[in-house]
Design an enzyme around this catalytic site. Structure first.
Site, PDB file in Angstrom:
ATOM      1  N   ASP A  76       2.013  -4.532  -6.415  1.00  9.35           N
ATOM      2  CA  ASP A  76       3.109  -3.768  -5.816  1.00  9.35           C
ATOM      3  C   ASP A  76       3.917  -3.030  -6.886  1.00  9.35           C
ATOM      4  O   ASP A  76       4.050  -3.506  -8.012  1.00  9.35           O
ATOM      5  CB  ASP A  76       4.029  -4.723  -5.031  1.00  9.35           C
ATOM      6  N   LEU A 132     -17.798 -12.594 -12.087  1.00  8.24           N
ATOM      7  CA  LEU A 132     -16.574 -12.591 -11.283  1.00  8.24           C
ATOM      8  C   LEU A 132     -16.841 -12.056  -9.870  1.00  8.24           C
ATOM      9  O   LEU A 132     -17.546 -11.062  -9.698  1.00  8.24           O
ATOM     10  CB  LEU A 132     -15.538 -11.676 -11.971  1.00  8.24           C
ATOM     11  N   HIS A 181      -0.108   5.468  -7.538  1.00  9.44           N
ATOM     12  CA  HIS A 181      -1.319   4.771  -7.086  1.00  9.44           C
ATOM     13  C   HIS A 181      -2.460   4.998  -8.075  1.00  9.44           C
ATOM     14  O   HIS A 181      -3.231   4.089  -8.384  1.00  9.44           O
ATOM     15  CB  HIS A 181      -1.716   5.246  -5.687  1.00  9.44           C
TER      16      HIS A 181
HETATM   17  C1  IPE Z   1       1.863  -5.051   0.089  1.00  3.50           C
HETATM   18  O1  IPE Z   1       2.783  -4.194  -0.493  1.00  3.50           O
HETATM   19  C2  IPE Z   1       0.561  -4.358   0.297  1.00  3.50           C
HETATM   20  C3  IPE Z   1      -0.182  -3.960  -0.903  1.00  3.50           C
HETATM   21  C4  IPE Z   1       0.149  -4.203  -2.144  1.00  3.50           C
HETATM   22  C5  IPE Z   1      -1.414  -3.256  -0.644  1.00  3.50           C
HETATM   23  P1  IPE Z   1       3.841  -3.381   0.398  1.00  3.50           P
HETATM   24  O2  IPE Z   1       4.620  -2.559  -0.552  1.00  3.50           O
HETATM   25  O3  IPE Z   1       3.153  -2.662   1.497  1.00  3.50           O
HETATM   26  O4  IPE Z   1       4.723  -4.551   1.005  1.00  3.50           O
HETATM   27  P2  IPE Z   1       6.167  -4.495   1.663  1.00  3.50           P
HETATM   28  O5  IPE Z   1       6.130  -3.428   2.727  1.00  3.50           O
HETATM   29  O6  IPE Z   1       7.143  -4.137   0.593  1.00  3.50           O
HETATM   30  O7  IPE Z   1       6.418  -5.881   2.187  1.00  3.50           O
HETATM   31  C1  IPE Z   2       1.596  -0.964  -3.747  1.00  2.00           C
HETATM   32  O1  IPE Z   2       2.586  -0.149  -4.295  1.00  2.00           O
HETATM   33  C2  IPE Z   2       0.348  -0.170  -3.400  1.00  2.00           C
HETATM   34  C3  IPE Z   2       0.089  -0.042  -1.960  1.00  2.00           C
HETATM   35  C4  IPE Z   2       0.808  -0.561  -0.999  1.00  2.00           C
HETATM   36  C5  IPE Z   2      -1.080   0.732  -1.594  1.00  2.00           C
HETATM   37  P1  IPE Z   2       3.668   0.530  -3.365  1.00  2.00           P
HETATM   38  O2  IPE Z   2       3.165   1.876  -2.939  1.00  2.00           O
HETATM   39  O3  IPE Z   2       4.067  -0.372  -2.267  1.00  2.00           O
HETATM   40  O4  IPE Z   2       4.864   0.723  -4.385  1.00  2.00           O
HETATM   41  P2  IPE Z   2       6.415   0.565  -4.076  1.00  2.00           P
HETATM   42  O5  IPE Z   2       6.628  -0.811  -3.548  1.00  2.00           O
HETATM   43  O6  IPE Z   2       6.767   1.617  -3.096  1.00  2.00           O
HETATM   44  O7  IPE Z   2       7.051   0.777  -5.411  1.00  2.00           O
HETATM   45 MG    MG Z   3       5.511  -1.787  -2.112  1.00  2.00          MG
END
Ligand code: IPE
Ligand code: IPE
Ligand code: MG
Length: 265
Positions: A26, A137, A43
């Site tokens: 995240d 892995l 990303h």
């Molecule tokens: C969880 O992250 C999903 C992934 C890392 C793919 P999110 O950014 O979507 O989670 P929330 O919405 O903050 O809980």
């Molecule tokens: C996690 O990073 C990746 C996916 C959910 C695909 P985020 O896109 O949720 O990044 P933040 O939380 O907005 O910084």
């Molecule tokens: Mg996020």
């Protein structure tokens, strides 16, 4: 070549290591925002960190790594972000799978892949087929995955098994587990979430029952070799009790040490 190698890093061969690490990657969006870049750039940068952790797990002889790439709730993001993520998945899988294959990594996907485009489904299926006999892995990529979806999906299969002549009384934890994702490998013992949020966000709800939960503020694209080592180091200091007392665990450990030294003599 996946990631970079650094011979100065600590030797973790004597640590208590997890067999299976699950990661909520995240913080990509915030990483991009901080740099005044579009979220898609975050990303893209996240892919480098993913490459690095795969390499580190392989090097540390971790048996399985499960990464959360796209949740069943991430469809609710703006359309352009979802479509840039879909394109990134296709290009990344295509670009990385041959290298992963050379590294003896077995790639598998968990989640409902039927909602993806035919092209993405093809690259998912092809990457699994190419690497299915690899013995290094196991890399599980959770894509359009939700822990609740996984439980419902397993229940549907259990119901079919009952309709085909099984008895409801035979439904127990082992039976349900056998229909859950990842049931053929040890359950995750270490859960890592980057980006500072302390929640599970519908990741492996069933499988994380006894995982050690590690939260770190680092945004995913910045997750470094040192961050990985710090997580392993933290894990090695955990006492895993599974409902028992600390004293029982110490006694068991003492007994195991006594047994192994008597075998060695
Ligand atoms: C969880 O992250 C999903 C992934 C890392 C793919 P999110 O950014 O979507 O989670 P929330 O919405 O903050 O809980
Ligand atoms: C996690 O990073 C990746 C996916 C959910 C695909 P985020 O896109 O949720 O990044 P933040 O939380 O907005 O910084
Ligand atoms: Mg996020």
């Amino acid at each position: 070549m996946i990631g970079n190698s650094d011979s100065n890093r600590p030797d973790n061969s004597s640590l208590q290591l997890p067999r299976h690490i699950a990661v909520v990657m995240d913080g990509n969006g915030r990483w991009a925002n901080k740099r005044h870049l579009p979220r898609a750039a975050g990303h893209k940068a996240g892919v480098n960190a993913t490459r690095k952790i795969v390499e580190n797990c392989a090097k540390s002889r971790i048996e399985a790594l499960t990464i959360f790439a796209f949740s069943s709730e991430n469809w609710n993001r703006p359309k352009d972000e979802v479509s840039s993520l879909m394109s990134l998945f296709i290009t990344t899988i295509t670009a990385e799978v041959k290298k992963l294959h050379k590294k003896n990594v077995r790639v598998r996907f968990i989640g409902d892949r039927l909602r993806f485009s035919a092209k993405l489904q093809d690259s998912i299926n092809n990457s699994e087929a190419l690497t299915e006999n690899n013995t290094g892995l196991t890399l599980n990529i959770a894509a359009n995955y939700g822990g609740r979806w996984d439980i419902v999906n397993a229940c549907q299969q259990l119901l079919i098994a009952v309709q085909e002549g099984g008895r409801p009384a035979e439904i127990d934890e082992a039976a349900l587990n056998s229909f859950m994702a990842l049931s053929d490998i040890p359950q995750p013992d270490l859960f890592i979430r980057t980006g500072g949020e302390q929640r599970i966000s519908n990741f492996l709800l069933w499988q994380l029952a006894y995982a050690e939960l590690y939260f770190v503020d680092t945004l995913w694209p910045d997750f470094s070799d040192d961050d990985f080592d710090a997580a392993l180091d933290w894990f090695s200091g955990r006492q895993r009790r599974f409902g028992k007392t600390g004293q029982q665990i110490q006694q068991e450990r003492g007994q195991q040490q006594a047994d192994s030294s008597s075998v060695a003599q």
